[in-house]
Design an enzyme around this catalytic site. Structure first.
Site, PDB file in Angstrom:
ATOM      1  CE1 TYR A 442       6.039   7.059  33.706  1.00 36.29           C
ATOM      2  CE2 TYR A 442       3.990   6.753  32.528  1.00 36.29           C
ATOM      3  CZ  TYR A 442       4.940   7.587  33.059  1.00 36.29           C
ATOM      4  OH  TYR A 442       4.792   8.934  32.946  1.00 36.29           O
ATOM      5  CD  GLU A 443       9.263   4.131  30.088  1.00 34.49           C
ATOM      6  OE1 GLU A 443       9.970   3.187  29.738  1.00 34.49           O
ATOM      7  OE2 GLU A 443       8.347   4.573  29.379  1.00 34.49           O
ATOM      8  N   GLY A 444       9.988   0.595  34.090  1.00 32.64           N
ATOM      9  CA  GLY A 444      10.680  -0.142  35.148  1.00 32.64           C
ATOM     10  C   GLY A 444      10.216   0.379  36.486  1.00 32.64           C
TER      11      GLY A 444
END
Lengths: 596, 596
Positions: A442-444
């Protein structure tokens, strides 16, 4: 059996002795009131909260998880009480500006706090995890009226925030976001009023029972907006309207996940929900990036937290578990008959030192990055601010990827220490393996971070920021040259920087002929830079150990132990870098398309 | 969303074209009836069972798991039906001798079968997983009366077998086993009758509802036996006594585990349970090793199965999922607007090729090892049998560790292909990550395998077996020299063998001065040998692709695709070996004891 005790003394040693944070704070008027003793007290209190209040809820969070009903999400037993204690302790406000009712403490202490929280209970930590990011977005992009409505609620922890980006068809590719925002006529004191319609998935804390109100920051598209990321706007959509009525924001269900069962990962439906644009139309991604960059560093700290949790639990178990005689016993061992602690066996020592050296190295990089984040905001010298911001720009994707990968992989390697017990739920390490896995996604994803690093951070400015960072890292190599014992650290760090420079040139040269080359080797470039930073961290830890600044932090490991960890990192772990640098500098390495 | 389709054509290509199994079979009278067509038919049927009958039970096995009650264990929905189909298909008897009512097919087909089963449903496969090992123990060590009682039941699958080794205090250290066996007076026609008392843990299939009877092979200690492993005996203890009454063998509970929820991991209590010694008193470990070696190769095949399952699911998803424009598109791509399949993006291509090259390389090594196992048993030439047995002795610990590590790590890396969806239960890959993890632990942890390799297999005979194996591997390098296109494969393999020889000498030289040196670097030696074997496998796959033997296996990948995979392995994956060989040859690398 799994426990977490925040290593406060070691954290303080890194912060105040290895990185000399008090000198940095003294140079910044906004932080000049802060001294080492205050920082020590904040970390000690944070450690008590994490270890005594939060960690005991970790297993229940995993085993009972969240439950969903049409009325909303119920968090696992103990989560509400822990959140109340968190709010009562003033922790949400830690790094919020004192003008906004916060405590005005630096980011570095907030990062250390979130390292401890993630280590103690990753699932729970997801709820307050975006609070500071939401605060920043509202602070910097909200109208005065919106701030009056929501800033206090966020700072006090009365409301929590979410980041609503992902849609089923739009994951890494946010340009595909379809959620619509329609400007509505009417009272516009709070900014441009909109109605938001669309579905979002994977929304952490999209619904829960910890707070009454939830502030959703929703990436959406105004009618007639351009396609792609340049047509995205940001809307603030509260769970409760200002008049207290429920907004038409519905949680339709939660995901069944590999880990972080205590975190409600929500499917959200916005049904002409009332909200306001925040920031300029079509500039939503820029506003959101304020939140995403903070979120990436928080995720990096999750990696450090998992590293620490795996290390301290593995170490304890290896000292308790007796199996087989060791081929060689420690010189000072009591010659007891029967089997020895597995911590004496070389295979286990190797694993334990691997975990310890990674933990120390990553934590040093992480705190340095957080100190730079504070300097980028608060330093009186504009040139220093710019340099610090440049460093942070490079360090952020590296920290996110490197720490989360090492956090997960180390937990996975630590499981071997328990043998069969490690695979069983009761011992807790398998939960750490499962929980830590999400941080690589997550978050890229970590692959996206590598592309960000190579394209935007290393190449787009011709390598200027990278060379400024390398120059600062080289200063550590120079400092190590003054002591014979530190020559190997100086040499290794200098070699890493030379290889980084070579790779940078190879990327610049290769790019024009072969647009895909930087993308093919991006993962290796990130791993190479990560190892260069680890070489820097181990050098700095070793130099501090050799110089032994006084007074020592009470309760911290001995100088010898720090030096052993850094030396292990240098000798056993750093050689891995050569494989990455080698691939990074081979433009011709083919990567064919796959036949379907 | 997760599916498994056995890659029967690719398996056959490796077996019959790359490894030329039919030539090996023709040289062995016991297997001379077997030809490529029969093997193809067996694998095709096995593939249908695995893909159509077993794979559909995989998700339910994970999500519902086993349930325990005082009456016994209930397996998940579909498990009993799948087991009936397995028995009806005659699969338990596949590699059992035709004298004993089996089909007399070679181990290599049984290994390929178990690769498919583990890929389709690892949890279920645990139940029949020890059947062949139990059959071998009873066949080789049982009295005629015991064989009459149990051999038929095992061969037909009417009964299943367990391996009862571990006790709470005795995991890797079996010398600490406490379970007692007491010789009892009375009818001794079946061998020495004993009563067995003690507790065992982590007993896979210790109880279940797939068969009426279960044959437990229990490591125990006779009264007055020496301490340590030299006082261990083996007892056969059935769930039901020959008269059909329940024996005093009780399953007290099952473990809650990270994965393989469909497999009942039992806490077993033997309460003066009736049984018979099998094999000689105090020689139980030797008898059990027959079972453990078979079990280790089965576990190695689980690694290959997980590699395949991760690879084919990741490949399919990456072709379906559309996100962002690729920097470069395939030359023959239809220039559609909008986002491209993520399989076109370099970061994903790199992951997918990594998975494919590992799968191909590990499978080739695995099948070669199984062919050698058959030669070691059946070859008419005693020298060939001895050489084959020597190869298998080295290949077993390497295959167990290398394939299980790559199986798990590849599943974990594959998860990134799905992004956030990968972390969600519905997509299945996270189950593969969890299921595959146990294989690195059981049947001797991977660290124990490395110690076995270095001490018993490489050093104890002065390196004789290792050099015999290296000589056979070197023949492949020589064969590759005949084609210019294969020079890089020849060079890389020759280099790996040279590094292996160097490491062997360093280990021999270092051992006398520093008894712990081989133990400190054992993991690296195993990884180095593993990479040398991969270099051999990729060379052999590449040479077969270049020589293109006719007729090609219908439905198998094209020669170009095999060559691309092998080339990727050579260029992108093999360089990792240098880090391992480098550490393996550094006797001075310090590994201090940890301060408690």
């Amino acid at each position: 059996m799994w426990t977490y005790q925040a290593p406060v003394a070691d954290m303080l040693h890194l912060l105040t002795r290895v990185l000399d944070a008090p000198a940095s704070w003294a140079a910044q008027p906004a932080l000049a009131d802060l001294d080492a003793d205050t920082a020590a007290e904040v970390l000690a209190q944070a450690g008590r909260f994490a270890g005594e209040v939060l960690a005991p809820t970790n297993a229940a969070g995993d085993q009972q998880g969240c439950t969903w009903s049409p009325a909303g999400v119920t968090t696992p037993p103990g989560f509400r009480a822990a959140y109340r204690a968190f709010v009562d302790g003033g922790w949400p406000a830690l790094a919020c500006s004192s003008d906004a009712g916060g405590q005005g403490l630096p980011q570095v202490l907030n990062m250390a706090l979130f390292e401890m929280l993630a280590a103690a209970n990753h699932g729970w930590t997801m709820y307050p995890g975006l609070l500071h990011g939401a605060y920043e977005v509202v602070l910097h992009h909200g109208t005065p009226e919106l701030k009056a409505l929501y800033l206090d609620q966020l700072v006090s922890g009365e409301a929590l925030g979410t980041m609503c980006l992902t849609e089923p068809q739009a994951g890494s590719d946010l340009g595909l976001v379809r959620t619509q925002a329609t400007v509505v006529a009417g009272e516009a004191a709070n900014g441009v009023p909109v109605q938001v319609s669309g579905s979002k998935i994977f929304i952490s804390g999209g619904d829960h029972d910890l707070t009454v109100n939830i502030v959703h920051l929703v990436l959406c598209r105004l009618a007639g907006a351009p396609a792609g990321t340049k047509g995205l706007s940001l809307a603030l959509v509260p769970k409760l309207r200002p008049d207290g009525a429920r907004n038409t924001v519905v949680c339709d269900g939660i995901e069944h996940k590999m880990g972080i069962h205590g975190s409600a990962t929500c499917q959200m439906r916005f049904d002409a929900a009332d909200g306001w644009l925040i920031g300029e139309p079509h500039r939503g991604l820029a506003a959101m990036f304020l939140m995403m960059n903070a979120a990436r560093l928080h995720v990096a700290m999750q990696g450090v937290g998992h590293l620490e949790a795996a290390t301290q639990n593995a170490w304890r178990y290896a000292n308790e578990r007796l199996q087989m005689r060791a081929a060689v016993r420690p010189a000072d061992a009591v010659a007891a008959p029967g089997p020895d602690p597995i911590a004496w066996h070389p295979a286990m020592r190797r694993t334990l030192w691997t975990l310890q050296a990674r933990t120390d190295g990553c934590r040093a990089i992480a705190y340095w990055c957080a100190l730079l984040l504070d300097e980028a905001e608060h330093h009186p010298d504009a040139a220093r601010r710019a340099t610090a911001a440049g460093h942070v720009a490079i360090l952020t994707p590296v920290a996110k990827s490197l720490f989360t990968e090492l956090g997960h992989r180390s937990a996975d390697e630590a499981l071997q220490v328990w043998g069969g017990y490690g695979y069983v739920r009761d011992y807790g390490i398998e939960q750490t393996v499962r929980d830590s896995r999400i941080a690589m996604v997550y978050e890229g994803t970590n692959e996206i971070q590598a592309i960000d690093l190579v394209q935007r951070k290393l190449l787009d400015d011709g390598g200027a920021r990278a060379r400024a960072l390398m120059a600062d890292l080289a200063a550590e190599a120079a400092a190590c040259r003054s002591r014979p014992a530190l020559q190997p650290f100086a040499d290794a760090l200098a070699q890493q920087l030379a290889l980084w420079e070579q790779a940078l040139q190879a990327l610049q040269a290769g790019r024009s002929a072969d647009a895909e080359h930087p993308l093919r080797v991006a993962d290796d470039v990130l791993a190479g830079v990560g190892h260069a930073l680890l070489a820097w961290a181990w050098a700095r830890i070793a130099r501090t150990a050799v110089q032994a600044p006084q007074p020592a932090v009470p309760g911290a490991r001995s100088a010898d132990q720090w030096l052993q960890s850094a030396t292990f990192g240098l000798q056993w772990l750093l050689p891995q870098a050569q494989v990455h640098w080698q691939r990074a500098t081979q433009p011709g390495l083919a990567l064919p398309f796959l036949a379907a």
